[in-house]
Design a protein around this motif. Structure first.
Motif, PDB file in Angstrom:
ATOM      1  N   ALA A 127      51.965  26.274  49.443  1.00 60.55           N
ATOM      2  CA  ALA A 127      50.737  26.542  48.682  1.00 60.55           C
ATOM      3  C   ALA A 127      49.856  25.298  48.613  1.00 60.55           C
ATOM      4  O   ALA A 127      49.196  25.048  47.611  1.00 60.55           O
ATOM      5  N   SER A 128      49.831  24.553  49.683  1.00 62.36           N
ATOM      6  CA  SER A 128      49.027  23.330  49.745  1.00 62.36           C
ATOM      7  C   SER A 128      47.634  23.635  50.257  1.00 62.36           C
ATOM      8  O   SER A 128      47.369  24.712  50.808  1.00 62.36           O
ATOM      9  N   ALA A 129      46.738  22.661  50.098  1.00 58.75           N
ATOM     10  CA  ALA A 129      45.449  22.723  50.760  1.00 58.75           C
ATOM     11  C   ALA A 129      45.644  22.382  52.235  1.00 58.75           C
ATOM     12  O   ALA A 129      46.684  21.863  52.643  1.00 58.75           O
ATOM     13  N   THR A 130      44.634  22.672  53.053  1.00 62.46           N
ATOM     14  CA  THR A 130      44.761  22.436  54.487  1.00 62.46           C
ATOM     15  C   THR A 130      45.058  20.976  54.803  1.00 62.46           C
ATOM     16  O   THR A 130      45.837  20.662  55.703  1.00 62.46           O
ATOM     17  N   ASN A 131      44.447  20.068  54.042  1.00 57.81           N
ATOM     18  CA  ASN A 131      44.614  18.628  54.296  1.00 57.81           C
ATOM     19  C   ASN A 131      45.650  17.977  53.386  1.00 57.81           C
ATOM     20  O   ASN A 131      45.683  16.759  53.255  1.00 57.81           O
ATOM     21  N   GLU A 132      46.497  18.795  52.774  1.00 65.21           N
ATOM     22  CA  GLU A 132      47.508  18.307  51.835  1.00 65.21           C
ATOM     23  C   GLU A 132      48.895  18.620  52.386  1.00 65.21           C
ATOM     24  O   GLU A 132      49.141  19.719  52.880  1.00 65.21           O
ATOM     25  N   TYR A 133      49.803  17.658  52.286  1.00 63.26           N
ATOM     26  CA  TYR A 133      51.155  17.837  52.807  1.00 63.26           C
ATOM     27  C   TYR A 133      52.153  17.664  51.666  1.00 63.26           C
ATOM     28  O   TYR A 133      52.219  16.603  51.050  1.00 63.26           O
ATOM     29  N   LEU A 134      52.907  18.732  51.384  1.00 65.12           N
ATOM     30  CA  LEU A 134      53.865  18.725  50.283  1.00 65.12           C
ATOM     31  C   LEU A 134      55.280  18.851  50.825  1.00 65.12           C
ATOM     32  O   LEU A 134      55.520  19.542  51.826  1.00 65.12           O
ATOM     33  N   ASN A 135      56.210  18.193  50.155  1.00 68.73           N
ATOM     34  CA  ASN A 135      57.602  18.219  50.588  1.00 68.73           C
ATOM     35  C   ASN A 135      58.381  19.408  50.044  1.00 68.73           C
ATOM     36  O   ASN A 135      59.380  19.818  50.630  1.00 68.73           O
ATOM     37  N   ASP A 136      57.932  19.957  48.920  1.00 66.90           N
ATOM     38  CA  ASP A 136      58.648  21.055  48.265  1.00 66.90           C
ATOM     39  C   ASP A 136      57.849  22.344  48.361  1.00 66.90           C
ATOM     40  O   ASP A 136      56.613  22.338  48.332  1.00 66.90           O
ATOM     41  N   GLY A 137      58.559  23.465  48.441  1.00 65.87           N
ATOM     42  CA  GLY A 137      57.913  24.762  48.507  1.00 65.87           C
ATOM     43  C   GLY A 137      57.433  25.237  47.149  1.00 65.87           C
ATOM     44  O   GLY A 137      57.907  24.788  46.107  1.00 65.87           O
ATOM     45  N   TRP A 138      56.517  26.190  47.153  1.00 64.71           N
ATOM     46  CA  TRP A 138      55.963  26.682  45.886  1.00 64.71           C
ATOM     47  C   TRP A 138      57.028  27.408  45.070  1.00 64.71           C
ATOM     48  O   TRP A 138      57.083  27.263  43.840  1.00 64.71           O
ATOM     49  N   LEU A 139      57.906  28.146  45.720  1.00 64.10           N
ATOM     50  CA  LEU A 139      58.983  28.825  44.995  1.00 64.10           C
ATOM     51  C   LEU A 139      60.059  27.841  44.566  1.00 64.10           C
ATOM     52  O   LEU A 139      60.665  27.988  43.506  1.00 64.10           O
ATOM     53  N   GLY A 140      60.311  26.817  45.368  1.00 62.24           N
ATOM     54  CA  GLY A 140      61.254  25.774  44.969  1.00 62.24           C
ATOM     55  C   GLY A 140      60.781  25.045  43.729  1.00 62.24           C
ATOM     56  O   GLY A 140      61.580  24.744  42.822  1.00 62.24           O
ATOM     57  N   ARG A 141      59.483  24.773  43.642  1.00 59.08           N
ATOM     58  CA  ARG A 141      58.942  24.112  42.449  1.00 59.08           C
ATOM     59  C   ARG A 141      59.048  25.028  41.232  1.00 59.08           C
ATOM     60  O   ARG A 141      59.348  24.567  40.127  1.00 59.08           O
ATOM     61  N   TYR A 142      58.816  26.317  41.452  1.00 56.13           N
ATOM     62  CA  TYR A 142      58.980  27.272  40.349  1.00 56.13           C
ATOM     63  C   TYR A 142      60.422  27.286  39.855  1.00 56.13           C
ATOM     64  O   TYR A 142      60.685  27.231  38.639  1.00 56.13           O
ATOM     65  N   LEU A 143      61.382  27.357  40.785  1.00 58.70           N
ATOM     66  CA  LEU A 143      62.790  27.418  40.396  1.00 58.70           C
ATOM     67  C   LEU A 143      63.229  26.130  39.704  1.00 58.70           C
ATOM     68  O   LEU A 143      64.056  26.169  38.782  1.00 58.70           O
ATOM     69  N   ASP A 144      62.689  24.982  40.114  1.00 60.77           N
ATOM     70  CA  ASP A 144      63.012  23.716  39.444  1.00 60.77           C
ATOM     71  C   ASP A 144      62.651  23.768  37.964  1.00 60.77           C
ATOM     72  O   ASP A 144      63.375  23.244  37.109  1.00 60.77           O
ATOM     73  N   LEU A 145      61.528  24.393  37.647  1.00 58.40           N
ATOM     74  CA  LEU A 145      61.074  24.463  36.257  1.00 58.40           C
ATOM     75  C   LEU A 145      61.701  25.638  35.513  1.00 58.40           C
ATOM     76  O   LEU A 145      61.809  25.602  34.280  1.00 58.40           O
ATOM     77  N   LYS A 146      62.113  26.646  36.249  1.00 58.94           N
ATOM     78  CA  LYS A 146      62.701  27.832  35.621  1.00 58.94           C
ATOM     79  C   LYS A 146      64.060  27.507  34.999  1.00 58.94           C
ATOM     80  O   LYS A 146      64.384  27.987  33.921  1.00 58.94           O
ATOM     81  N   TYR A 147      64.856  26.682  35.672  1.00 59.99           N
ATOM     82  CA  TYR A 147      66.228  26.450  35.238  1.00 59.99           C
ATOM     83  C   TYR A 147      66.406  25.024  34.718  1.00 59.99           C
ATOM     84  O   TYR A 147      66.040  24.062  35.391  1.00 59.99           O
ATOM     85  N   LYS A 148      66.977  24.902  33.527  1.00 60.47           N
ATOM     86  CA  LYS A 148      67.258  23.585  32.965  1.00 60.47           C
ATOM     87  C   LYS A 148      68.398  22.922  33.732  1.00 60.47           C
ATOM     88  O   LYS A 148      68.412  21.708  33.912  1.00 60.47           O
ATOM     89  N   GLU A 149      69.392  23.717  34.121  1.00 58.82           N
ATOM     90  CA  GLU A 149      70.451  23.252  34.996  1.00 58.82           C
ATOM     91  C   GLU A 149      70.362  24.053  36.286  1.00 58.82           C
ATOM     92  O   GLU A 149      69.952  25.204  36.274  1.00 58.82           O
TER      93      GLU A 149
END
Length: 388
Positions: A127-149
């Protein structure tokens, strides 16, 4: 060794024995999520699916003028609605829409589109912009915040390779090709220390997470059976696995799989028909299975490709393009056609102009189905209205 390399070593399981030393294996327990929560199922069409021959503007004379070699006739398309209709191989899609269980989102894309398969898939998956490079996926970032552990079965990728969309800072997803063979060893010693090296201890943490996920997957499979007959294709088998995991109360929030290749530069009429037939038959079986189990309202299927194809054919097929439709099945979607019909008289250098940003669809999925604020993972687009 970098932390992400440890993840790549321990996060993928393609069947058979997990390829790690015996001392890394340890049993664990993983509490399930609340039964009945919503989940998302993604079907990624790799290679750039030709949207114009998937959902066809059959009343537009420009469609036939620009595609003299591959246009589908008015008589063969199915599910006619608002001057649009489905490819004849998508009879199941037409039925799902007639039942009010399938929405079509037209002209989906992003600004400054890229025609590279790899880069465009990366943009959709992060879910990056065309000129933006991200290491983590949009669903991975969601799951990181969804679960405390970390929750090893927060996301399930049915494939032989990892998917960037599910990649996060924590091991909240598992890639598995054949869930029936995803089994753990029973003779592991959970009290064995790897070393005093924190990086190696981190490997053990990830390995244990994978093993806990394996246990949960086997429990879910033991609690479910297939009551719908699925076709004998790769995608159908993947969808059958996903259905069994859902019915078995694995309660993952995200399931992911893919189908390729839709890169129809040549021999498009035959190739595209075969790929869409596999897609249609697999998803209609999945739809029937979940509907009979009275679970369709809890499951939202998202079908997309990294880009569409050029409007004008190349004589035998189509080349890489830009905007294309997305399809949303189940999850109490409103069953509408969202967005304008493709405007073939107002192109951008021969390509369709996107009217709906795919990240607005993501925002709607996160907010409406997962009760999550999309801005927390960097998606600033307003949610797409009218989908649910």
């Amino acid at each position: 060794m970098k932390r992400r390399n440890f993840l790549s070593l321990t996060g993928t399981f393609t069947g058979g024995a997990l390829l790690l030393p015996d001392f890394l294996f340890a049993l664990g327990s993983q509490p399930n999520l609340v039964v009945g929560e919503q989940c998302l199922v993604f079907v990624q069409l790799n290679g750039g699916n030709d949207g114009l021959n998937t959902f066809v503007p059959f009343e537009d004379t420009l469609y036939y003028n620009l595609r003299p070699n591959i246009a589908l006739s008015k008589d063969e398309v199915v599910g006619k609605n608002q001057n649009m209709a489905f490819h004849p191989a998508l009879k199941g899609f037409a039925t799902m829409q007639q039942n009010g269980d399938l929405s079509v989102i037209q002209n989906v894309g992003y600004p400054e589109p890229v025609r590279s398969h790899f880069r465009s898939q990366e943009i959709w998956q992060t879910a990056s912009a065309t000129n933006e490079y991200l290491n983590d996926g949009w669903l991975g970032r969601y799951l990181d915040l969804k679960y405390k552990e970390n929750n090893p079965t927060g996301g399930i990728n049915i494939d032989s390779i990892d998917n960037l969309a599910l990649k996060g800072q924590e091991p909240n997803s598992i890639t598995v090709k054949d869930p029936s063979r995803f089994k753990i060893k029973s003779d592991a010693d959970d009290n064995i220390k790897l070393s005093n090296n924190p990086q190696l201890d981190f490997v053990r943490k990830i390995a244990n997470s994978v093993l806990e996920g394996s246990d949960d997957i086997q429990n879910a499979l033991s609690n479910s059976i297939s009551e719908t007959t699925y076709p004998k294709t790769g995608l159908a088998k993947n969808m059958e696995w996903i259905a069994r995991l859902i019915k078995g109360n694995l309660n993952s929030r995200v399931y992911y799989t893919s189908l390729g290749s839709f890169d129809t530069h040549d021999n498009q009429l035959i190739t595209h028909k075969n790929k869409l037939t596999e897609l249609n038959d697999a998803l209609f079986s999945f739809y029937t299975d979940l509907k009979n189990a009275k679970l369709l309202q809890n499951v939202t299927v998202v079908v997309f490709s990294e880009f569409g194809r050029r409007v004008k054919d190349n004589g035998k097929g189509t080349d890489h393009g830009t905007a294309a439709p997305m399809f949303i099945i189940g999850g109490n979607t409103k069953g509408k056609i969202i967005g304008n019909n493709p405007n073939l008289s107002n192109l951008n250098n021969g390509d369709l102009k996107h009217e709906i940003d795919f990240r607005s669809v993501y925002a709607s999925l996160l907010q409406n189905k997962l009760n999550f604020d999309c801005t927390k993972i960097g998606i600033q687009n307003k949610k797409l209205e009218g989908l649910f």
